[in-house]
Design an enzyme around this catalytic site. Structure first.
Site, PDB file in Angstrom:
ATOM      1  N   GLU A 188     -16.876  -0.432  -5.719  1.00  0.00           N
ATOM      2  CA  GLU A 188     -15.846   0.903  -4.413  1.00  0.00           C
ATOM      3  C   GLU A 188     -14.455   1.659  -5.093  1.00  0.00           C
ATOM      4  OE1 GLU A 188     -15.021  -1.986  -1.061  1.00  0.00           O
ATOM      5  OE2 GLU A 188     -16.959  -1.755  -1.071  1.00  0.00           O
ATOM      6  N   TYR A 190       5.366   4.790   0.138  1.00  0.00           N
ATOM      7  CA  TYR A 190       4.666   3.177  -0.458  1.00  0.00           C
ATOM      8  C   TYR A 190       6.102   3.201  -1.937  1.00  0.00           C
ATOM      9  CZ  TYR A 190       0.231   4.064   1.053  1.00  0.00           C
ATOM     10  OH  TYR A 190      -0.768   4.614   2.080  1.00  0.00           O
ATOM     11  N   CYS A 224      12.352  17.884   8.601  1.00  0.00           N
ATOM     12  CA  CYS A 224      13.051  17.601   8.992  1.00  0.00           C
ATOM     13  C   CYS A 224      13.373  15.866   9.069  1.00  0.00           C
ATOM     14  CB  CYS A 224      13.680  17.816  10.624  1.00  0.00           C
ATOM     15  SG  CYS A 224      13.518  19.916   9.789  1.00  0.00           S
ATOM     16  N   GLU A 225      13.467  15.101   8.132  1.00  0.00           N
ATOM     17  CA  GLU A 225      13.026  13.862   7.683  1.00  0.00           C
ATOM     18  C   GLU A 225      14.263  13.209   7.206  1.00  0.00           C
ATOM     19  OE1 GLU A 225      11.681  10.726   9.332  1.00  0.00           O
ATOM     20  OE2 GLU A 225       9.836  12.118  10.596  1.00  0.00           O
ATOM     21  N   ARG A 264       2.787   9.541  -0.184  1.00  0.00           N
ATOM     22  CA  ARG A 264       3.314   8.279  -1.183  1.00  0.00           C
ATOM     23  C   ARG A 264       4.846   8.085  -1.478  1.00  0.00           C
ATOM     24  NH1 ARG A 264       0.914   7.507  -5.627  1.00  0.00           N
ATOM     25  NH2 ARG A 264       0.095   5.460  -4.786  1.00  0.00           N
ATOM     26  N   TYR A 273      -5.162   9.756  -2.850  1.00  0.00           N
ATOM     27  CA  TYR A 273      -4.131   9.769  -1.652  1.00  0.00           C
ATOM     28  C   TYR A 273      -3.032  10.517  -1.118  1.00  0.00           C
ATOM     29  CZ  TYR A 273      -6.746   4.886  -1.831  1.00  0.00           C
ATOM     30  OH  TYR A 273      -7.639   4.052  -1.778  1.00  0.00           O
ATOM     31  N   ARG A 314      -9.148   5.109  -6.716  1.00  0.00           N
ATOM     32  CA  ARG A 314      -7.308   5.849  -7.178  1.00  0.00           C
ATOM     33  C   ARG A 314      -8.114   6.015  -9.039  1.00  0.00           C
ATOM     34  NH1 ARG A 314      -2.846   4.963  -5.572  1.00  0.00           N
ATOM     35  NH2 ARG A 314      -3.197   3.297  -4.161  1.00  0.00           N
ATOM     36  N   GLY A 321      -9.743  -1.353  -6.301  1.00  0.00           N
ATOM     37  CA  GLY A 321      -7.867  -1.564  -6.153  1.00  0.00           C
ATOM     38  C   GLY A 321      -8.319  -1.407  -7.559  1.00  0.00           C
TER      39      GLY A 321
HETATM   40  C1  LIG Z   1      -9.532   1.737  -0.015  1.00  0.00           C
HETATM   41  C2  LIG Z   1     -10.237   1.013   0.010  1.00  0.00           C
HETATM   42  C3  LIG Z   1     -11.341   1.430  -1.803  1.00  0.00           C
HETATM   43  C4  LIG Z   1     -10.430   2.002  -2.693  1.00  0.00           C
HETATM   44  O1  LIG Z   1      -9.600   2.030  -3.144  1.00  0.00           O
HETATM   45  P1  LIG Z   1      -9.078   2.491  -4.417  1.00  0.00           P
HETATM   46  O2  LIG Z   1      -7.613   0.970  -4.665  1.00  0.00           O
HETATM   47  O3  LIG Z   1      -8.223   3.468  -4.263  1.00  0.00           O
HETATM   48  O4  LIG Z   1      -9.653   1.965  -5.368  1.00  0.00           O
HETATM   49  C5  LIG Z   1     -12.355   0.547  -1.626  1.00  0.00           C
HETATM   50  N1  LIG Z   1     -12.772  -0.520  -0.449  1.00  0.00           N
HETATM   51  C6  LIG Z   1     -12.071  -0.642   0.508  1.00  0.00           C
HETATM   52  C7  LIG Z   1     -12.697  -1.664   1.129  1.00  0.00           C
HETATM   53  C8  LIG Z   1     -11.271   0.065   0.447  1.00  0.00           C
HETATM   54  O5  LIG Z   1     -10.468   0.283   1.423  1.00  0.00           O
END
Ligand SMILES: *Cc1c(COP(=O)(O)O)cnc(C)c1O
Length: 422
Positions: A277, A321, A347-348, A317, A376, A280, A242
């Site tokens: 995890e 978003y 075509c959008e 994206r 992404y 990005r 995240g």
């Molecule tokens: C998407 C996701 C991530 C990675 O998120 P980033 O914003 O790309 O760092 C990590 N853990 C889980 C469970 C996710 O669904």
């Protein structure tokens, strides 16, 4: 920091000119920098280690950029994989990432996927609900293999760059509440087939403020302590991904050092292994989407449409978003900037990358690069409008390799079958 810079008047990835890649492979094409991927992983790992977080398990979120050559580049440095499907487990394994470095996340794992995950010995399955935990126990019993699980907690903290990528509020589909987590943890501890190793959270993506992360960390710490007070063993804390990557229109996200320092401060003295995890933050600025201008449609009423050969099916994206991508001409022409609506051929109306963007003057045949497209981007591409998936190129120094070729129209059509009555 990334490795896309002007060199001899043209944009290059490391020491390879983007013009040369476009000539060799055609456009649109995704281009990744090995040096940037490696640097981002190492900077993050060093920051976590230097902050005193021990030997963290870093599992790259495969869904952000799932090309096997990209995964291999990270795997060679010791990086693991956070996966959300059997397909992603297979990608991680194909990239040489052993089960012991794979974390399996996601709200809807099927029995078949759980069986596959257990057979490859994944490090941790993140449990997102009670029926899922029961299913894991059933499959584990059937296979005679104990499942290592972590309970994904929803800390009820809002975070993330857009509602569609915020995952940590109580009304989101992800994880269980704190009280449920404690009950499920105790239940798992009594199961012969489950080994609850710890807790996990992931509150959203493109987070640019440490405050919600700190709030979530504090809550997690409290939960670890209360589980331990009940005599339960908690050995790992998975703090998800995240962390935001710098995009050009947004405030700079906190650096990895500040992120690591915050965690070290909040978690001081809590004896657990930390897992992360990141998606990005590692790959967003390590990739671009390279496209060519098909033509400039100058409406007499005054709007200029820059029509590219890349479209929303290649990079969704902006449509999905409202994401902002910096757009850079590969060989900037001199002259006064112009204002363009940058669009693709799909075509959008949603197939619009940018409205009223000031750019150096551009003409048909010019190349442009969408920056910060490594996360992404290709991973979310589709063949909508029967546009072949954009190929992917990996650069290393003065070399580049086509790590996913553009599919031919023949192969796209050959994948389909006639119905017997037609
Ligand atoms: C998407 C996701 C991530 C990675 O998120 P980033 O914003 O790309 O760092 C990590 N853990 C889980 C469970 C996710 O669904």
């Amino acid at each position: 920091m990334n490795h896309f810079d002007l060199e001899d008047g043209g944009l290059a990835c490391e020491s390879v000119s983007l013009d040369a890649i476009a000539e060799a492979v055609g456009t649109p094409v995704y281009v990744y920098s090995s040096a940037t991927l490696e640097r981002h992983y190492l900077v993050l790992r060093d920051a976590l280690v230097n902050a005193g977080l021990g030997d963290p398990m870093i599992a790259f979120a495969v869904k952000a950029c799932s090309n096997v050559a990209v995964l291999k580049t990270l795997s060679r440095l010791g990086c693991g994989a956070d996966v959300v499907s059997e397909g992603e487990i297979r990608r991680a394994l194909a990239a040489g990432i052993p089960g012991a470095r794979i974390v399996f996340s996601g709200v809807g794992k099927t029995a078949a996927e759980i069986e596959f995950a257990l057979s490859t010995g994944v490090a941790e399955i993140n449990v997102e609900s009670e029926p899922e935990m029961d299913r894991i126990a059933e499959v584990a019993a059937r296979l005679g293999r104990r499942a290592t699980i972590a309970i994904r907690v929803n800390p009820d903290v809002g975070a993330g760059g857009h509602a569609k990528i915020s995952t940590g509020k109580a009304d989101s589909k992800f994880g269980v509440s704190f009280s449920e987590a404690a009950r499920l943890y105790a239940k798992a501890s009594n199961s012969a087939w489950l080994d609850p190793i710890g807790l996990a959270y992931h509150i959203g993506s493109q987070i640019t403020d440490l405050a919600p992360m700190e709030a979530a960390c504090l809550k997690m710490r409290g939960l670890v302590e209360s589980l331990r007070d009940e005599g339960l063993s908690v050995r790992r804390l998975d703090l998800g991904g995240g962390l935001g990557a710098p995009y050009f229109d947004q405030p700079d996200p906190p650096g990895v050092e500040a992120y690591a320092a915050m965690i070290a401060r909040v978690m001081a003295g809590l004896e657990v292994q930390f897992a992360f995890e990141p998606g990005r933050v590692i790959c967003a600025n390590a990739g671009i989407l390279l496209a060519r201008v098909i033509h400039v449609h100058r409406r007499p009423e005054g709007r200029n449409f820059l029509v590219l050969d890349a479209a929303m099916n290649d990079l969704i994206r902006p449509a999905m978003y409202e994401a902002f991508h910096d757009i850079r001409p590969v060989a900037p022409r001199p002259g006064a900037p112009e204002v363009y609506d940058v669009v693709g051929p799909v075509c959008e109306s949603g197939d619009t990358f940018a409205r009223e963007r000031r750019l150096p003057p551009l003409e048909a045949g010019d190349l442009v690069a969408f920056m910060t497209a490594g996360a992404y981007g290709a991973a979310m591409a589709s063949e909508y409008n029967t546009r072949p998936l954009a190929p992917e190129v990996l650069v290393r120094g003065d070399k580049f390799a086509l790590v996913r070729p553009r599919p031919s129209y023949e192969s796209i059509l050959a994948a389909e079958r006639n119905a017997p009555w037609l």
